[in-house]
Design an enzyme around this catalytic site. Structure first.
Site, PDB file in Angstrom:
ATOM      1  N   GLU A 154      15.041  35.747 -12.675  1.00 58.96           N
ATOM      2  CA  GLU A 154      15.613  36.731 -13.600  1.00 58.96           C
ATOM      3  C   GLU A 154      15.481  36.224 -15.039  1.00 58.96           C
ATOM      4  O   GLU A 154      15.756  35.069 -15.313  1.00 58.96           O
ATOM      5  CB  GLU A 154      17.095  36.945 -13.237  1.00 58.96           C
ATOM      6  N   LYS A 157      18.796  38.282 -20.892  1.00 59.65           N
ATOM      7  CA  LYS A 157      19.499  37.480 -21.907  1.00 59.65           C
ATOM      8  C   LYS A 157      20.940  37.956 -21.944  1.00 59.65           C
ATOM      9  O   LYS A 157      21.188  39.169 -22.043  1.00 59.65           O
ATOM     10  CB  LYS A 157      18.930  37.732 -23.316  1.00 59.65           C
ATOM     11  N   CYS A 266      22.211  28.515 -19.198  1.00 60.50           N
ATOM     12  CA  CYS A 266      20.860  28.325 -18.665  1.00 60.50           C
ATOM     13  C   CYS A 266      20.053  27.191 -19.314  1.00 60.50           C
ATOM     14  O   CYS A 266      19.644  26.272 -18.617  1.00 60.50           O
ATOM     15  CB  CYS A 266      20.079  29.633 -18.786  1.00 60.50           C
TER      16      CYS A 266
END
Ligand code: NAD
Length: 471
Positions: A154, A157, A266
């Site tokens: 994926e 944002k 992330c």
């Protein structure tokens, strides 16, 4: 098509809701019973623009539901997405235990062919491991129903997640079976109406693509932060340099902002994970190491500049400092590895009193920042600035773009703005009687920019910068 999304966090909830919006019938599953119960009542666990209305609309239309029941979910959905968290282990590697648990849980209750799609960010080789777990479990049960594993990383944002999911730049599908490839194409076909954006590749390349994308972006940020220091030492202006290079089509403008370093759920974790993966293979990754080190020092820099500014006055002890923006970036309440946390820690240790404000992340910040008499949680930027010696911009929320400097000058006790996101024109800020210290640009002083004090302070900041970044 009926889809099961396992893990209803940022990725699972947003992608599940977007699939439902496109007409699929989606069951979102989580082990967190309280989260599921809240979602069933329309209470959304994260802040993401546009998400709440979309969840409510699709739930009401019967296309989106929430459950903790794996058996029912797997029975109803021929395609099961895994979207659970993959945090850092102690050694930095990706901890894929939740993925393993989910693989076991799916295998224990599947009775027919299923496509198992991994959306979590996982090291290369995870799909193979998931496949072995499922095959092992089916063998134990004496079942030969068949299954395929797909990697579908994926790229959304946070802060723009709904939009990214509805209009993806690309959809990466790592697959080694025609049957699963056809099913994945069908699932994503509503997202491809304007033009084809589906990239099909082998599973290992799909798994690696996710890390490569995040770390390329992280590299750009660290590159600009490293250059910002050099700009300060040489008298160049990083904002001008950004425009000068961004205008080159080969480079482009995105992700070239110098600032307080990157955080979030992330980039830091994926950087550690890829470095650990490389280390496990005895492969050296000096570039990845540099991205991480530059980021770590950048996260310290704003606090060090504040300390240097007050060094003649005995440091930040008993200074009142207002911090605007706490989330790791605007339009999200995500506080994971937020640069604000590093700054708060530095200033608290230095003995400062803090006045904190963020448009949406106050609750999540309060869970992470230890309560103290020296902390005041404020309702808006003006309240935060009231009585403050210094104002610090950490997260560039849109509402901070046009601060009322006249009002701030009256409300604040001191007259200095530290801008960790280069939001303002230095001349404009200084005109309103503030000293202005930003990133990768010359520090500007209100009283007399060429006065001995200003020169001394500027020299101090240069020394500090050289010290903080040498070696
Ligand atoms: P998250 O922490 O927000 O959500 C994960 C969810 O999974 C939680 O609700 C948790 O309760 C649930 N979960 C954990 N174990 C489970 C189990 N055994 N069964 C059912 N549910 C379980 O995580 P996230 O931010 O959504 O990230 C998920 C994955 O997607 C990670 O690998 C992440 O790296 C990746 N990713 C995240 C983003 C992002 O912006 N957040 C973007 C792209 C990719």
């Amino acid at each position: 098509m009926r889809l099961l999304i396992i893990g209803t966090g940022y990725v699972g909830l947003v992608t599940g809701t977007c699939f439902a919006e496109m007409g699929h019938r989606v069951i979102c599953l989580d082990i967190d019973a309280e989260k599921v119960s809240n979602l069933q009542q329309g209470i959304i666990p994260i802040y993401e623009p546009g998400l709440e209305e979309m969840v409510k609309r699709n739930t009401a239309a019967g296309r989106l539901s929430f459950t903790t029941d794996m058996t029912q979910g797997v029975a109803e959905a021929p395609v099961c997405f895994i979207a659970v968290n993959t945090p850092s282990s102690k050694d930095g590697s990706a901890d894929i235990n939740h993925v393993r648990e989910v693989a076991k849980a799916i295998a224990s209750c599947m009775n027919d062919y299923r496509v198992i799609v991994n959306k979590s960010t996982v090291p290369v080789g995870t799909a193979e491991e998931v496949s072995m777990i499922i095959q092992g479990s089916l063998d134990e049960r004496g079942l030969n129903c068949g299954f395929d594993i797909v990697s579908n990383p994926e790229f959304l944002k946070e802060g723009n997640a709904v939009n990214d999911c509805m209009k993806p730049d690309r959809v990466v599908i790592g697959v080694n079976s025609e049957r699963a490839a056809t099913i994945m194409k069908e699932i994503y076909s509503p997202f491809m109406l304007s033009h084809e954006r589906l990239l099909t590749m082998d599973i290992a390349s799909a798994e690696m693509t996710k890390y490569a994308a995040n770390l390329m972006l992280a590299a750009r940020i660290s590159f600009m932060n490293e250059l910002a220091g050099l700009c300060e030492l040489t008298g160049a202006d990083i904002n001008k340099v950004r425009k000068g290079i961004g205008s080159d089509k080969r480079i482009g403008y995105s992700f070239l902002y110098a600032g307080v370093g990157f955080g979030g759920s992330c980039f830091p974790k994926d950087l550690r994970a890829l470095r650990a993966l490389a280390a496990a293979m005895d492969y050296s990754t000096p570039l990845l190491k540099a991205i991480e080190e530059t980021n770590a020092r950048q996260k310290q820099l704003l606090g060090k500049k504040i300390a240097a500014y007050y060094s003649e006055a005995g440091g930040v002890v008993r200074k009142t400092i207002a911090i605007l923006g706490l989330s790791f970036k605007p339009d999200t309440d995500d506080m994971r590895e937020a640069p604000s946390l590093v700054l708060i820690d530095q200033l608290m240790k230095g003995g400062a009193s803090l006045r904190l404000y963020d448009p949406v992340a106050m609750d999540k910040a309060q869970e992470l920042v230890q309560d103290s008499d020296n902390l005041c949680w404020c309702h808006d930027e003006v309240e935060a600035a009231t009585g403050a010696d210094a104002l610090v911009i950490v997260t560039e929320w849109r509402q901070f773009r046009f601060l009322d400097f006249v009002a701030l000058r009256h409300k604040m006790k001191g007259k200095v703005i530290f801008d960790g996101r280069n939001q303002y024109h230095p001349e404009e800020v200084v005109k309103h009687g503030f000293d202005y210290i930003s990133i990768g640009r010359k520090a500007m002083f209100a009283a007399d920019d060429v006065s001995p004090e200003a020169k001394k302070l500027r020299q101090l900041l240069r020394v500090l910068l050289a010290e903080a970044t040498s070696g």
